[in-house]
Structure formats: C-alpha cells, structure tokens
Design a protein around this motif. Structure first.
Motif, PDB file in Angstrom:
ATOM      1  N   ARG A  11      -4.269   0.243 -10.361  1.00 53.19           N
ATOM      2  CA  ARG A  11      -5.174  -0.049 -11.473  1.00 53.19           C
ATOM      3  C   ARG A  11      -4.418  -0.716 -12.625  1.00 53.19           C
ATOM      4  NH1 ARG A  11      -6.244   4.213 -14.866  1.00 53.19           N
ATOM      5  NH2 ARG A  11      -7.771   3.811 -16.497  1.00 53.19           N
ATOM      6  N   GLU A  12      -3.197  -0.287 -12.805  1.00 47.83           N
ATOM      7  CA  GLU A  12      -2.392  -0.827 -13.905  1.00 47.83           C
ATOM      8  C   GLU A  12      -1.778  -2.167 -13.535  1.00 47.83           C
ATOM      9  OE1 GLU A  12       1.199  -0.828 -13.824  1.00 47.83           O
ATOM     10  OE2 GLU A  12       1.463  -1.522 -15.876  1.00 47.83           O
ATOM     11  N   ARG A  13      -1.418  -2.313 -12.263  1.00 46.72           N
ATOM     12  CA  ARG A  13      -0.591  -3.450 -11.864  1.00 46.72           C
ATOM     13  C   ARG A  13      -1.383  -4.734 -11.611  1.00 46.72           C
ATOM     14  NH1 ARG A  13       4.068  -2.248  -7.726  1.00 46.72           N
ATOM     15  NH2 ARG A  13       4.459  -0.816  -9.433  1.00 46.72           N
ATOM     16  N   ILE A  14      -2.545  -4.617 -10.985  1.00 47.02           N
ATOM     17  CA  ILE A  14      -3.267  -5.830 -10.573  1.00 47.02           C
ATOM     18  C   ILE A  14      -3.655  -6.717 -11.763  1.00 47.02           C
ATOM     19  CG2 ILE A  14      -5.397  -6.681  -9.508  1.00 47.02           C
ATOM     20  CD1 ILE A  14      -3.302  -5.869  -7.495  1.00 47.02           C
ATOM     21  N   PRO A  15      -4.284  -6.159 -12.811  1.00 44.81           N
ATOM     22  CA  PRO A  15      -4.615  -7.047 -13.944  1.00 44.81           C
ATOM     23  C   PRO A  15      -3.367  -7.666 -14.567  1.00 44.81           C
ATOM     24  CG  PRO A  15      -5.757  -4.939 -14.140  1.00 44.81           C
ATOM     25  CD  PRO A  15      -4.759  -4.789 -13.046  1.00 44.81           C
ATOM     26  N   ARG A  16      -2.278  -6.891 -14.622  1.00 51.52           N
ATOM     27  CA  ARG A  16      -1.039  -7.414 -15.216  1.00 51.52           C
ATOM     28  C   ARG A  16      -0.487  -8.567 -14.375  1.00 51.52           C
ATOM     29  NH1 ARG A  16       4.119  -4.912 -14.892  1.00 51.52           N
ATOM     30  NH2 ARG A  16       3.135  -3.058 -14.100  1.00 51.52           N
ATOM     31  N   LEU A  17      -0.570  -8.417 -13.051  1.00 48.65           N
ATOM     32  CA  LEU A  17      -0.078  -9.471 -12.165  1.00 48.65           C
ATOM     33  C   LEU A  17      -0.963 -10.715 -12.257  1.00 48.65           C
ATOM     34  CD1 LEU A  17       2.196  -9.930 -10.119  1.00 48.65           C
ATOM     35  CD2 LEU A  17       0.641  -9.136  -8.328  1.00 48.65           C
ATOM     36  N   GLU A  18      -2.271 -10.497 -12.331  1.00 50.18           N
ATOM     37  CA  GLU A  18      -3.199 -11.639 -12.434  1.00 50.18           C
ATOM     38  C   GLU A  18      -2.973 -12.399 -13.729  1.00 50.18           C
ATOM     39  OE1 GLU A  18      -6.957  -9.817  -9.840  1.00 50.18           O
ATOM     40  OE2 GLU A  18      -6.968  -9.663 -12.033  1.00 50.18           O
ATOM     41  N   ILE A  19      -2.902 -11.653 -14.839  1.00 52.76           N
ATOM     42  CA  ILE A  19      -2.707 -12.305 -16.142  1.00 52.76           C
ATOM     43  C   ILE A  19      -1.319 -12.935 -16.210  1.00 52.76           C
ATOM     44  CG2 ILE A  19      -2.489 -11.882 -18.628  1.00 52.76           C
ATOM     45  CD1 ILE A  19      -4.619  -9.617 -18.213  1.00 52.76           C
ATOM     46  N   GLY A  20      -0.321 -12.214 -15.710  1.00 55.13           N
ATOM     47  CA  GLY A  20       1.048 -12.717 -15.773  1.00 55.13           C
ATOM     48  C   GLY A  20       1.239 -14.011 -15.013  1.00 55.13           C
ATOM     49  N   THR A  21       0.730 -14.084 -13.776  1.00 51.89           N
ATOM     50  CA  THR A  21       0.908 -15.309 -12.986  1.00 51.89           C
ATOM     51  C   THR A  21       0.086 -16.459 -13.576  1.00 51.89           C
ATOM     52  OG1 THR A  21      -0.766 -14.501 -11.438  1.00 51.89           O
ATOM     53  CG2 THR A  21       1.534 -14.181 -10.818  1.00 51.89           C
ATOM     54  N   ALA A  22      -1.099 -16.143 -14.107  1.00 52.81           N
ATOM     55  CA  ALA A  22      -1.919 -17.193 -14.722  1.00 52.81           C
ATOM     56  C   ALA A  22      -1.231 -17.766 -15.969  1.00 52.81           C
ATOM     57  CB  ALA A  22      -3.304 -16.642 -15.086  1.00 52.81           C
ATOM     58  N   VAL A  23      -0.687 -16.872 -16.785  1.00 49.69           N
ATOM     59  CA  VAL A  23       0.022 -17.333 -17.993  1.00 49.69           C
ATOM     60  C   VAL A  23       1.253 -18.158 -17.605  1.00 49.69           C
ATOM     61  CG1 VAL A  23       1.394 -16.549 -19.968  1.00 49.69           C
ATOM     62  CG2 VAL A  23      -0.818 -15.493 -19.500  1.00 49.69           C
ATOM     63  N   PRO A  54       0.818  -1.223   0.000  1.00 46.44           N
ATOM     64  CA  PRO A  54       0.000   0.000   0.000  1.00 46.44           C
ATOM     65  C   PRO A  54       0.847   1.267   0.000  1.00 46.44           C
ATOM     66  CG  PRO A  54      -0.856  -1.570   1.590  1.00 46.44           C
ATOM     67  CD  PRO A  54       0.435  -2.134   1.078  1.00 46.44           C
ATOM     68  N   GLU A  55       2.000   1.234   0.706  1.00 46.17           N
ATOM     69  CA  GLU A  55       2.808   2.453   0.785  1.00 46.17           C
ATOM     70  C   GLU A  55       3.451   2.812  -0.547  1.00 46.17           C
ATOM     71  OE1 GLU A  55       3.344  -0.338   2.436  1.00 46.17           O
ATOM     72  OE2 GLU A  55       5.468  -0.824   2.684  1.00 46.17           O
ATOM     73  N   PHE A  56       3.539   1.838  -1.454  1.00 48.26           N
ATOM     74  CA  PHE A  56       4.115   2.100  -2.775  1.00 48.26           C
ATOM     75  C   PHE A  56       3.044   2.405  -3.820  1.00 48.26           C
ATOM     76  CE2 PHE A  56       8.021  -0.880  -2.050  1.00 48.26           C
ATOM     77  CZ  PHE A  56       8.499   0.000  -1.107  1.00 48.26           C
ATOM     78  N   MET A  57       1.765   2.232  -3.444  1.00 50.51           N
ATOM     79  CA  MET A  57       0.704   2.236  -4.446  1.00 50.51           C
ATOM     80  C   MET A  57       0.070   3.606  -4.640  1.00 50.51           C
ATOM     81  SD  MET A  57      -0.055  -0.722  -5.849  1.00 50.51           S
ATOM     82  CE  MET A  57       1.666  -0.848  -6.151  1.00 50.51           C
ATOM     83  N   THR A  58      -0.153   3.928  -5.896  1.00 47.53           N
ATOM     84  CA  THR A  58      -1.045   5.028  -6.232  1.00 47.53           C
ATOM     85  C   THR A  58      -2.269   4.403  -6.872  1.00 47.53           C
ATOM     86  OG1 THR A  58      -0.117   5.251  -8.440  1.00 47.53           O
ATOM     87  CG2 THR A  58       0.918   6.554  -6.694  1.00 47.53           C
ATOM     88  N   VAL A  59      -3.287   5.211  -7.023  1.00 46.79           N
ATOM     89  CA  VAL A  59      -4.501   4.672  -7.654  1.00 46.79           C
ATOM     90  C   VAL A  59      -4.182   4.147  -9.044  1.00 46.79           C
ATOM     91  CG1 VAL A  59      -6.799   5.251  -8.498  1.00 46.79           C
ATOM     92  CG2 VAL A  59      -5.965   6.251  -6.366  1.00 46.79           C
ATOM     93  N   GLY A  60      -3.454   4.970  -9.799  1.00 47.80           N
ATOM     94  CA  GLY A  60      -3.116   4.559 -11.166  1.00 47.80           C
ATOM     95  C   GLY A  60      -2.234   3.325 -11.182  1.00 47.80           C
ATOM     96  N   GLY A  61      -1.286   3.264 -10.234  1.00 49.23           N
ATOM     97  CA  GLY A  61      -0.379   2.117 -10.173  1.00 49.23           C
ATOM     98  C   GLY A  61      -1.104   0.835  -9.868  1.00 49.23           C
TER      99      GLY A  61
END
Lengths: 170, 128
Positions: free
Chosen positions: A46-58, A37-44
C-alpha cells in the motif's frame, strides 16, 4: 558571488534536473527490485506502489526536462560560431579537442536514450500497478531498461561536467 | 477508539490493494507497446545520428532549429518516431497478450544498436 544567465541555466540543467534524475535512480531501482510478493506485506504494498508510480513518473518528466533544456537552451550557446564559444575553444586546442569530438558528440546524442526508456518504465509501472509484483519477467525487463536509462544519463552527466570544466559556458 | 478508527480505515483501504494484486491479469499488450516503441525510438536516434554523420546534405536538411543545428532534427525525428510507434503498437496490441520476453529481447537489441549509432567512434566511420 553571482551567476550569469548562462551559468544559471547550466546549473538548472546539470546540477538540478540531471543530478535529481541520477540521485532518484537508486530509490527507483530499489523499489523495482524488492517489488516481489514474497517480500510484500499489505502495508508495504500500500505504501510502495503509489511511491513507485509517482517516483518513476517524476523521473521521466525530469529526464525530458534535462535533455530539452540541454538541447534547446544550453547547446546553442555551446556550439555558437563565435571564437569564444566553448566548442570553438575546445577545437582550437588540440589537447582539448577530444572533449568535443568524442565527449560532446556522444553526450548530445546518447542523452536522449534516458528519457525515452524512463518514460517506458514509468508507463508500465503505472499500467500494472500492484500487479507488477506478480509479473517477474516484466519487472526484470523494467530494471534492465531503468539501468540503461541511468547509464545513458550518467554518460551525458559526466561528460557534461568535464566539458563545462574544460570550457565553461559563461 | 483511535485503534478502532485505524483498523476500520485499513479494512476499507487495504483490500483495494490486495484486489489490485489478485485481480485478473491485465493484457500485456499496452506494456509491450510502450517498451518496444522505446526501443524503436532509441534505434532511430542512433540511425539518424550515423546517417547525418555520413551524409552532409541530410545533416543540413534536418537542422530544423538553426541555433541547435542537426541535433534538433535528429532528436525530433527520433521522438516523433517513438511516439507514432507507441500509438500504433498500442492500438494494435491494447487488448492482446504479447510475449513480453520476445518484446524485451527485441527492445534490448534495438537499444544496443541505438547506443552504438550514437557512439562517435562508430559513426565517424561514415564521415566522408
């Protein structure tokens, strides 16, 4: 310049799928490590979670594809009873026998650790979604499992490359 | 105009992520089930590898796919156990909060034992 069917499958298994898993690891690790949380911005976020979900699934799918092609496509050629099979050639030469008795024997079994752990990591990342940022214990456990999965895949990949160098599957 | 549209879009989409971040915490049961099941799967892979090294009858019996040999049985048994364990643990824990620290410790021990079981220097001890 051409590849036989067996060489092509070896390339798909090792240089394609296996290398993709190992290379994608750094991105996944960085994503999990910095998901605080201390590193997170709203934009960050929003951008990071889908990428992490797709990346780990792939990565989980790729890990399964790697071990299944290795086990059910390439391994039968490797262990064939013929005197010209890679396994026979390695065992016939005392200076190379350990590539099978240690290298292949470890590689073929430890490789399955990688997709099992990668699947668990992907499931938990998708299950928690943005909330993973406020679950530090879960996140640290996922990082540990992710590193173990990578290490198992690295052992399998390194031995695979050296064994294919000592006795190519052609 | 473009800025207004962009601000409107962010106003609609961004709160969904903050809502997700600050929504009531999900129960840890499903995550714990996935993690512990993975540990069990890894442990079983090491276990069947060591048993197959020491018991040739078992090794021959699990050669489900002939060209692949005993490795097909070892991997099939480990994967099947992993999936069944995941399903059972998920059904039991899906609405519960499970201590993720204990599950993590148990999983890491199971994974370590699983890796040990796949290590040739270890399982060669059982070769008759």
């Amino acid at each position: 310049m051409s590849l036989t069917d067996r060489e092509l499958w070896t390339v798909i298994h090792g240089m394609g799928l296996g290398a993709l898993f190992l290379l994608a690891f750094a991105g996944g690790l960085a994503g999990l490590w910095s998901l605080r949380p201390e590193f997170m911005t709203v934009g960050g976020l929003r951008e990071r979670i889908p990428r992490l979900e797709i990346g780990t699934a792939v990565m989980a799918v790729v890990a399964w594809a790697t071990v299944l092609t290795g086990t059910y496509v390439i391994y039968p050629w490797y262990r064939a009873a013929a005197q010209t099979s890679p396994k026979s050639l390695l065992l016939a030469d005392p200076t190379k026998a350990a590539w099978h008795t240690f290298g292949m024997e470890w590689k073929e079994h430890v490789a399955f650790i990688a997709p099992i752990l990668a699947t668990a990591v992907a499931f938990v990342v998708i299950y928690y979604g943005p909330q993973l940022a406020r679950e530090p214990r879960v996140r640290k456990l996922l990082i540990t499992l992710f590193v173990i999965a990578f290490s198992a895949a690295a052992v399998a990949g390194i031995f695979g490359a050296f064994i294919n160098k000592a006795a190519p599957t052609i | 105009m473009t800025q207004i549209v962009e601000r409107t879009r962010l106003a609609v989409t961004v709160p969904a992520y903050w809502d997700g971040l600050y929504a009531p915490t999900k129960p840890s049961g499903p995550a714990a089930a996935a993690i512990l099941a993975a540990g069990i799967g890894c442990f079983v892979m090491g276990l069947v590898t060591s048993i197959a090294a020491g018991v040739s009858g078992f090794s021959n019996a699990i050669a489900f796919v002939n060209p692949v040999g005993p490795l097909s049985g070892k991997s099939d048994i480990a994967i099947a156990t992993y999936l069944v364990a995941w399903l059972v643990l998920y059904l039991v824990w899906r609405k519960k909060d499970i201590n993720i620290g204990r599950v993590g410790t148990a999983t890491l021990i199971l994974v370590a034992l699983g890796i040990l079981g796949t290590f040739p220097t270890f399982f060669d001890v059982f070769v008759g």
